[in-house]
Design an enzyme around this catalytic site. Sequence first.
Site, PDB file in Angstrom:
ATOM      1  N   GLY A 117      43.248  34.190  39.457  1.00  0.00           N
ATOM      2  CA  GLY A 117      44.049  33.406  38.539  1.00  0.00           C
ATOM      3  C   GLY A 117      43.852  31.913  38.504  1.00  0.00           C
ATOM      4  NE  ARG A 128      40.954  32.123  33.260  1.00  0.00           N
ATOM      5  CZ  ARG A 128      41.114  32.724  32.082  1.00  0.00           C
ATOM      6  NH1 ARG A 128      40.396  32.346  31.054  1.00  0.00           N
ATOM      7  NH2 ARG A 128      42.006  33.683  31.924  1.00  0.00           N
ATOM      8  CE1 TYR A 160      44.834  37.048  25.986  1.00  0.00           C
ATOM      9  CE2 TYR A 160      42.738  35.966  26.395  1.00  0.00           C
ATOM     10  CZ  TYR A 160      43.574  37.056  26.555  1.00  0.00           C
ATOM     11  OH  TYR A 160      43.154  38.124  27.290  1.00  0.00           O
ATOM     12  CB  CYS A 217      34.856  40.554   6.970  1.00  0.00           C
ATOM     13  SG  CYS A 217      33.117  40.434   6.562  1.00  0.00           S
TER      14      CYS A 217
HETATM   15  C1  LIG Z   1      42.334  39.458  35.760  1.00  0.00           C
HETATM   16  C2  LIG Z   1      42.496  39.771  37.177  1.00  0.00           C
HETATM   17  C3  LIG Z   1      41.830  39.002  38.139  1.00  0.00           C
HETATM   18  C4  LIG Z   1      40.980  37.814  37.796  1.00  0.00           C
HETATM   19  O1  LIG Z   1      41.737  36.812  37.228  1.00  0.00           O
HETATM   20  P1  LIG Z   1      41.061  35.384  36.892  1.00  0.00           P
HETATM   21  O2  LIG Z   1      42.131  34.666  36.185  1.00  0.00           O
HETATM   22  O3  LIG Z   1      39.884  35.657  36.041  1.00  0.00           O
HETATM   23  O4  LIG Z   1      40.691  34.763  38.190  1.00  0.00           O
HETATM   24  C5  LIG Z   1      41.986  39.356  39.456  1.00  0.00           C
HETATM   25  N1  LIG Z   1      42.750  40.421  39.826  1.00  0.00           N
HETATM   26  C6  LIG Z   1      43.399  41.177  38.925  1.00  0.00           C
HETATM   27  C7  LIG Z   1      44.199  42.314  39.396  1.00  0.00           C
HETATM   28  C8  LIG Z   1      43.302  40.875  37.587  1.00  0.00           C
HETATM   29  O5  LIG Z   1      43.961  41.617  36.692  1.00  0.00           O
END
Ligand SMILES: *Cc1c(COP(=O)(O)O)cnc(C)c1O
Length: 433
Positions: free
Chosen positions: A249, A294, A335, A362
């Site tokens: 995250g 990410r 988003y 389209c």
């Molecule tokens: C999406 C997700 C991640 C990765 O999240 P990032 O924001 O890309 O770092 C890690 N663990 C779980 C369970 C996820 O759903």
Amino acid sequence: MFTCDNLGVNGAGHLTFAGQDTAALAAEYGTPLYLMDEDRIRQCCRTYLRAMREHFPAGSAPLYAGKACAFGQLYRIMSEEGMGIDVVSCGEIHTAARAGFDLANAYFHGNCKTDADIAYAMDRGVGAFVVDGAEELDAIEAEAEKRGIRQAVLLRLTPGIDTHTYEAVNTGKVDSKFGSAIETGQAETLTAHALTLRHVDLAGFHCHIGSQVFAEDVFERAAAIMLEFIASVRKEHGYTARRLDLGGGYGVRYVADDPVLDIAAKIADVAKAVKDACARLDLPEPAILLEPGRSIVADAGLTLYTVGAVKHIPGYKSYVAIDGGMADNPRYALYRSRYTCLCANRMAEANELVCSVVGRCCESGDIIQEGVSLPGGIRRGDLVAVCTTGAYNYSMASNYNRLPRPPIVLLSGGKARVAVARESLDDLTRLDL
Ligand SMILES: *Cc1c(COP(=O)(O)O)cnc(C)c1O
């Protein structure tokens, strides 16, 4: 102007990425084109590996969340760097296995694994399952019993934290579709049930609070709540968790006014919160897992497009249409994600045209970004670069409008190589019977 130090401008006024001329890359490989900076990917992996080794107990590790971007060569890089992985489907497991990734270091996620998924993952020797609820736990028990094995699992819990990010990427709340809530007592019930199963080895607990998170202390708060839960389970059931997975995250910089996160410092802060909580709760420190997606690949990616049309609607607005769009990058449509867009072959010119960069699909919602500033002279044939597209672009790409997906070219040490070929028109009809 630049969101990451792998971007620059050369003497020809062209945008450079990973030290290479993007206009030359577009000429060689065509557009739309995904570029990925392999050296940056490795650097991001090493930041996590080093900091986690330094601050967390033995057995702690970063797991790359392949849903951000998955293809064979990327799993090879993860294997070479010594990363674990988080997989969410048989497709990701298959891709990783084919690339030679050791699946003992894989964690299988998902809130709706089928019996076939569970059997497939066990066949391939996936190290651990991250279990969403009781039905899955029972299905794992049954499949593991058939095989005479004990399957390691983590239970996914929701600690009840609101990250105040976009709703669709905010997953730690009690009413999430993912996991079992601590607040409602369901987490404890599930834990008690797991402890009765003979073919399930409960290794610990997992939570994932959201994505694109910058907020100061959410990981520390999540860790504290999870450790309090672990302490109460220890007291009630005599079971001590060996691993605590705090999910992914961490946010990345899409536009210049996004903050820059110091991941190593963030990890040190989380480690301190874990140590403090364990001391307070008189708990042995579990191994910590993190699941960055990410923040490993986003700014290692850049997409190049060719401009097909520039439309000025006097008194209204201007559009720059490019030869890709929501099929290769659906994130603005999904988003309203922000991006930095640049005219890759006119970097020396002032950006005086405010416009929307739109795709060729389209669909009116096929927008890459609005309120973009590009050179006034931009016209058909020019190149638009969209920065920070390494995460959730290729992995979310579709063949909408029967558009072939772009290739991925990996850049490293001044060299370029194709890692995923451009889809052909025949690829699009290959499965038509
Ligand atoms: C999406 C997700 C991640 C990765 O999240 P990032 O924001 O890309 O770092 C890690 N663990 C779980 C369970 C996820 O759903």
